[in-house]
Write a protein that holds these residues in place. Structure first.
Motif, mmCIF file in Angstrom:
data_model
loop_
_atom_site.group_PDB
_atom_site.id
_atom_site.type_symbol
_atom_site.label_atom_id
_atom_site.label_comp_id
_atom_site.label_asym_id
_atom_site.label_seq_id
_atom_site.Cartn_x
_atom_site.Cartn_y
_atom_site.Cartn_z
ATOM 1 N N VAL A 131 16.123 21.072 16.833
ATOM 2 C CA VAL A 131 16.126 19.645 16.530
ATOM 3 C C VAL A 131 14.991 19.372 15.551
ATOM 4 O O VAL A 131 13.915 19.941 15.648
ATOM 5 N N THR A 191 23.839 13.816 14.527
ATOM 6 C CA THR A 191 22.691 13.100 13.983
ATOM 7 C C THR A 191 22.469 11.793 14.717
ATOM 8 O O THR A 191 23.396 11.189 15.259
ATOM 9 N N GLN A 192 21.223 11.358 14.684
ATOM 10 C CA GLN A 192 20.859 10.091 15.312
ATOM 11 C C GLN A 192 21.439 8.910 14.543
ATOM 12 O O GLN A 192 21.895 7.934 15.136
ATOM 13 N N TRP A 239 16.921 11.959 13.814
ATOM 14 C CA TRP A 239 16.909 13.231 14.524
ATOM 15 C C TRP A 239 18.236 13.969 14.335
ATOM 16 O O TRP A 239 19.299 13.371 14.459
ATOM 17 N N LEU A 298 20.359 17.424 15.550
ATOM 18 C CA LEU A 298 20.415 18.423 16.614
ATOM 19 C C LEU A 298 21.465 19.481 16.289
ATOM 20 O O LEU A 298 22.626 19.154 16.042
ATOM 21 N N THR A 324 7.640 24.586 19.025
ATOM 22 C CA THR A 324 7.551 23.463 18.103
ATOM 23 C C THR A 324 6.613 23.837 16.965
ATOM 24 O O THR A 324 5.733 24.692 17.119
ATOM 25 N N HIS A 361 13.710 16.193 12.249
ATOM 26 C CA HIS A 361 13.861 14.811 11.801
ATOM 27 C C HIS A 361 13.993 14.756 10.288
ATOM 28 O O HIS A 361 13.276 15.454 9.569
#
Length: 213
Positions: free
Chosen positions: A158, A35-36, A166, A168, A133, A160
């Protein structure tokens, strides 16, 4: 003449536009998730049964510099989650809300492109993949997924979230089929587990995951 016809047929096949697809209904494999935000990293083995709407996840990971392990069986048709503790042969049984989400590229997804992972210099040196997407269920956000051109096997996804930013997923060691079907059934020692009651809300996959970690 036959060679010319064969060449034309092959050229036509290769020129076809990739189309949205569905992954095999039975899959076994593994993935990593990072994770971001939140310093969350997970390695998990998974079993996926789209026909029976069942998922088994066996995870190891770190969150905020603390390690954890987690074994969960999600039974969507029964609206039930089993948290399995093999070390002491016990289970927690909880309600599961939300609909089963199959591993598919939705028909309204948009193709970003087709590429070869690895090399196109020789046979077996590369993997042909398509990247798509689109919108998450209920317009909860956007996703970007990469699957193999042949077989629609997941490679990466990926998306959000508000909590983690974000997220992944990277898939590997995928095998079509379920190697051990018993792992998609509650262990015998879970048969008499009682559904947790009280003020606790039913959970879906992501709230279950977030509450755990």
């Amino acid at each position: 003449m036959k060679l010319l016809i064969l060449s034309c047929l092959l050229a036509g096949c290769l020129a076809q536009e990739p189309r949205p697809c569905s992954s095999p209904p039975l899959l076994t494999g593994a993935f990593t998730m990072s994770t971001q935000k939140g310093n969350l990293w997970v390695y998990a083995k998974y079993l996926y049964d789209a026909m029976g709407q069942r998922i088994r996840l066996m995870e190891l990971g770190t969150y905020e510099n603390k390690t954890f392990s987690y074994d969960v069986l999600l039974l969507y048709r029964e609206a039930t989650v089993y948290e399995i503790h093999r070390h002491n042969r016990t289970c927690n049984k909880r309600p599961l809300k939300g609909d089963f989400q199959p591993m598919v590229i939705p028909k309204d997804a948009s193709l970003l492109g087709q590429v070869i992972l690895g090399s196109s210099s020789g046979p077996g040196e590369g993997l042909l993949v398509n990247t798509w997407t689109g919108d998450l269920p209920e317009k909860a956000g956007k996703f970007m997924s990469t699957v193999t051109e042949f077989g629609c096997i997941p490679v990466s996804t990926v998306f959000h979230t508000d909590q983690f930013g974000w997220v992944l997923f990277s898939y590997f060691d995928n095998v079509i089929g379920i190697l051990d079907p018993d792992e998609l059934n509650p262990p015998a020692y879970c048969q008499h587990a009682e559904m947790k009651a009280g003020d606790e809300e039913p959970v879906d996959f992501f709230s279950l995951f977030n509450n755990k970690h």
